[in-house]
Design a protein around this motif. Structure first.
Motif, PDB file in Angstrom:
ATOM      1  N   GLU A 326      -7.022 -25.228  -2.072  1.00 21.59           N
ATOM      2  CA  GLU A 326      -5.862 -24.866  -1.275  1.00 21.59           C
ATOM      3  C   GLU A 326      -4.556 -25.336  -1.902  1.00 21.59           C
ATOM      4  OE1 GLU A 326      -6.575 -26.516   2.554  1.00 21.59           O
ATOM      5  OE2 GLU A 326      -8.326 -25.250   2.965  1.00 21.59           O
ATOM      6  N   THR A 327      -4.641 -26.196  -2.932  1.00 29.04           N
ATOM      7  CA  THR A 327      -3.417 -26.633  -3.617  1.00 29.04           C
ATOM      8  C   THR A 327      -2.786 -25.484  -4.400  1.00 29.04           C
ATOM      9  OG1 THR A 327      -4.694 -27.386  -5.540  1.00 29.04           O
ATOM     10  CG2 THR A 327      -4.232 -29.005  -3.819  1.00 29.04           C
ATOM     11  N   ILE A 328      -3.537 -24.427  -4.646  1.00 26.98           N
ATOM     12  CA  ILE A 328      -2.990 -23.226  -5.281  1.00 26.98           C
ATOM     13  C   ILE A 328      -2.624 -22.223  -4.196  1.00 26.98           C
ATOM     14  CG2 ILE A 328      -3.472 -21.314  -6.845  1.00 26.98           C
ATOM     15  CD1 ILE A 328      -5.348 -23.059  -8.366  1.00 26.98           C
ATOM     16  N   ASP A 329      -1.436 -21.701  -4.256  1.00 25.99           N
ATOM     17  CA  ASP A 329      -0.973 -20.734  -3.265  1.00 25.99           C
ATOM     18  C   ASP A 329      -1.610 -19.371  -3.565  1.00 25.99           C
ATOM     19  OD1 ASP A 329       0.337 -19.097  -1.504  1.00 25.99           O
ATOM     20  OD2 ASP A 329       2.306 -19.997  -1.835  1.00 25.99           O
ATOM     21  N   LEU A 330      -2.825 -19.184  -3.058  1.00 25.65           N
ATOM     22  CA  LEU A 330      -3.563 -17.958  -3.342  1.00 25.65           C
ATOM     23  C   LEU A 330      -2.894 -16.726  -2.737  1.00 25.65           C
ATOM     24  CD1 LEU A 330      -7.233 -19.215  -2.878  1.00 25.65           C
ATOM     25  CD2 LEU A 330      -5.967 -18.893  -4.994  1.00 25.65           C
ATOM     26  N   LYS A 331      -2.202 -16.913  -1.615  1.00 29.46           N
ATOM     27  CA  LYS A 331      -1.498 -15.784  -1.004  1.00 29.46           C
ATOM     28  C   LYS A 331      -0.399 -15.276  -1.929  1.00 29.46           C
ATOM     29  CE  LYS A 331      -0.249 -12.974   2.350  1.00 29.46           C
ATOM     30  NZ  LYS A 331       0.986 -12.423   1.772  1.00 29.46           N
ATOM     31  N   LEU A 332       0.318 -16.203  -2.549  1.00 30.17           N
ATOM     32  CA  LEU A 332       1.363 -15.815  -3.485  1.00 30.17           C
ATOM     33  C   LEU A 332       0.767 -15.144  -4.710  1.00 30.17           C
ATOM     34  CD1 LEU A 332       4.311 -15.732  -4.270  1.00 30.17           C
ATOM     35  CD2 LEU A 332       4.117 -18.090  -5.117  1.00 30.17           C
ATOM     36  N   VAL A 333      -0.363 -15.685  -5.211  1.00 30.52           N
ATOM     37  CA  VAL A 333      -1.055 -15.065  -6.341  1.00 30.52           C
ATOM     38  C   VAL A 333      -1.473 -13.646  -5.984  1.00 30.52           C
ATOM     39  CG1 VAL A 333      -3.132 -15.156  -7.772  1.00 30.52           C
ATOM     40  CG2 VAL A 333      -1.850 -17.256  -7.305  1.00 30.52           C
ATOM     41  N   GLN A 334      -2.005 -13.455  -4.772  1.00 29.89           N
ATOM     42  CA  GLN A 334      -2.432 -12.123  -4.338  1.00 29.89           C
ATOM     43  C   GLN A 334      -1.255 -11.160  -4.274  1.00 29.89           C
ATOM     44  OE1 GLN A 334      -4.471 -12.099  -0.578  1.00 29.89           O
ATOM     45  NE2 GLN A 334      -4.345  -9.878  -0.359  1.00 29.89           N
ATOM     46  N   THR A 338      -0.994  -7.634  -6.837  1.00 29.35           N
ATOM     47  CA  THR A 338      -1.048  -6.306  -6.212  1.00 29.35           C
ATOM     48  C   THR A 338       0.149  -5.444  -6.602  1.00 29.35           C
ATOM     49  OG1 THR A 338      -0.020  -7.256  -4.215  1.00 29.35           O
ATOM     50  CG2 THR A 338      -2.423  -7.046  -4.231  1.00 29.35           C
ATOM     51  N   LYS A 339       0.991  -5.965  -7.486  1.00 30.58           N
ATOM     52  CA  LYS A 339       2.136  -5.188  -7.960  1.00 30.58           C
ATOM     53  C   LYS A 339       1.669  -4.094  -8.918  1.00 30.58           C
ATOM     54  CE  LYS A 339       5.572  -8.862  -7.404  1.00 30.58           C
ATOM     55  NZ  LYS A 339       6.582  -9.733  -8.070  1.00 30.58           N
ATOM     56  N   PRO A 340       2.465  -3.052  -9.126  1.00 30.30           N
ATOM     57  CA  PRO A 340       2.052  -1.900  -9.962  1.00 30.30           C
ATOM     58  C   PRO A 340       1.614  -2.277 -11.368  1.00 30.30           C
ATOM     59  CG  PRO A 340       4.017  -1.347  -8.719  1.00 30.30           C
ATOM     60  CD  PRO A 340       3.771  -2.801  -8.464  1.00 30.30           C
ATOM     61  N   VAL A 341       2.201  -3.330 -11.963  1.00 28.53           N
ATOM     62  CA  VAL A 341       1.836  -3.694 -13.331  1.00 28.53           C
ATOM     63  C   VAL A 341       0.368  -4.094 -13.423  1.00 28.53           C
ATOM     64  CG1 VAL A 341       2.424  -6.152 -13.142  1.00 28.53           C
ATOM     65  CG2 VAL A 341       2.592  -5.020 -15.362  1.00 28.53           C
ATOM     66  N   PHE A 342      -0.232  -4.504 -12.300  1.00 22.31           N
ATOM     67  CA  PHE A 342      -1.640  -4.912 -12.288  1.00 22.31           C
ATOM     68  C   PHE A 342      -2.544  -3.808 -11.728  1.00 22.31           C
ATOM     69  CE2 PHE A 342       0.664  -8.972 -12.061  1.00 22.31           C
ATOM     70  CZ  PHE A 342       0.056  -9.667 -13.106  1.00 22.31           C
ATOM     71  N   SER A 343      -2.098  -2.585 -11.784  1.00 25.41           N
ATOM     72  CA  SER A 343      -2.869  -1.486 -11.199  1.00 25.41           C
ATOM     73  C   SER A 343      -4.215  -1.279 -11.899  1.00 25.41           C
ATOM     74  CB  SER A 343      -2.061  -0.182 -11.252  1.00 25.41           C
ATOM     75  OG  SER A 343      -1.729   0.146 -12.600  1.00 25.41           O
ATOM     76  N   GLY A 344      -4.325  -1.697 -13.146  1.00 31.34           N
ATOM     77  CA  GLY A 344      -5.590  -1.552 -13.872  1.00 31.34           C
ATOM     78  C   GLY A 344      -6.483  -2.767 -13.777  1.00 31.34           C
TER      79      GLY A 344
END
Length: 350
Positions: A326-334, A338-344
């Motif tokens: 939980e020390t990593i902000d997984l929501k922020l990572v998600q 999910t931005k277009p640059v990561f569509s692949g």
């Protein structure tokens, strides 16, 4: 009544395939070598393909073979030199390195892979280092582990002397005298070709100054895979930036570690120039309460990715308690991935 026997001869291609399966079985290969003259070439190919030298007896045996049967020298494609004798009381180690290696090195004209392990070039064996630098013109892979050099120049010369080098793996390598950055471009005038053929670089437990030297010395560095397994601190990120910018769009696979004992913000753009990136791995992430505030740089780096080819992101984690993830902000990572640059993107691995 007469009897007749039929002699069946296996095709050479089939014999080769059978002997290929014995690659890691030296006794069987030696038996094949003396069983049939037609089998000997294929058996010798595997017997002499990978040579490991760790004592004088093995070195003497190889030297004798190369002297009496020079036709086997092109068969040696991989050579491992281990300076740490299996027997601590071994008294012929100096002879094995200083006398035998310089003798056999010029004869190995087709060598592709060289591994040097546990050799103290910093205090002895100058003839061996010279032999490794001025021979093996066909070398493509160089692995150096647990090796010390007297000067940074000695270390660097072993790399730049081999213009066809494609794979460089450095693990726990150090030197006692450092060449200053201002001298790097003038130190190797005898090696004018600054367009490296390196495709893979792995750096483990070695000074980050190596990144500085690589980016200062070479004009072109078309690396596909870069693994930085030694920690770099936040203050050392400019060295990483210069190396990544030099490599540019050719980089497809990147693994690196940030020193978690050096908290701070990453204020420089590391990843935007690597537009061909396919996999990104964050290595050695230690989760503990002590480092709870340090991982702010993870979303920052992810937001710098500009490659539309990114397929996989990995987080190599170790922890004392599972809930510390939980020390990593997984929501922020998600939100970022999910931005277009990561569509692949196909995989996110923890």
């Amino acid at each position: 009544m007469s009897s007749s026997s039929t002699k069946y001869i296996l095709p050479g291609e089939l014999i080769d395939q059978v002997i290929d399966h014995l690659h890691n079985d030296p006794p069987s290969l030696r038996a094949c070598c003396i069983t049939c003259r037609a089998w000997a070439p294929s058996a010798r190919f595997h017997i002499f393909h990978d040579i490991v030298l760790s004592d004088a007896e093995r070195a003497d045996a190889l030297a004798e073979h190369l002297e009496t049967s020079p036709h086997i020298s092109p068969l040696v494609r991989s050579l491992t030199i281990n300076g740490y004798p299996p027997d601590p009381m071994h008294t012929r180690l100096d002879y094995y390195l200083d006398a035998v290696i310089p003798t056999i090195a010029p004869k190995l004209t087709r060598l592709k892979t060289l591994r040097v392990e546990q050799v103290a070039f910093a205090t002895q064996y100058p003839k061996v280092l010279s032999a490794l630098i001025y021979n093996f013109s066909t070398l493509q892979e160089l692995y150096i582990k647990g090796v010390s050099f007297n000067t940074f120049r000695d270390f660097a010369a072993l790399i730049v002397a081999h213009p066809f080098l494609e794979c460089l793996d450095l693990d726990f390598v150090w030197w006692y005298s450092v060449t200053t950055e201002s001298h790097w471009e003038n130190v190797f005038q005898e090696y004018p070709d600054l367009h490296s053929q390196l495709r893979s670089i792995k750096l483990s437990y070695i000074s980050p100054s190596v990144m500085d030297w690589l980016s200062s010395y070479y004009h072109v560095l078309p690396v596909y895979t870069l693994t930085q397994s030694c920690y770099i601190s936040i203050r050392e990120t400019p060295q990483m930036v210069r190396l990544l910018q030099l490599i540019g769009s050719s980089l497809e696979h990147l693994t690196f570690s940030i020193d978690q004992e050096s908290p701070g913000e990453i204020k420089m753009d590391l990843l935007s120039s690597n537009t061909g990136l396919r996999t990104l791995t964050f290595d050695k992430l230690l989760l503990s309460l002590q480092y709870a505030q340090i991982y702010a740089w993870l979303p920052v780096l992810l937001s710098q990715v500009t490659s539309h080819y990114i397929e996989e992101i990995s987080f190599i984690l170790t922890w004392t308690q599972v809930h510390l993830i939980e020390t990593i902000d997984l929501k922020l990572v998600q939100d970022i991935i999910t931005k277009p640059v990561f569509s692949g993107l196909k995989r996110v691995i923890f």
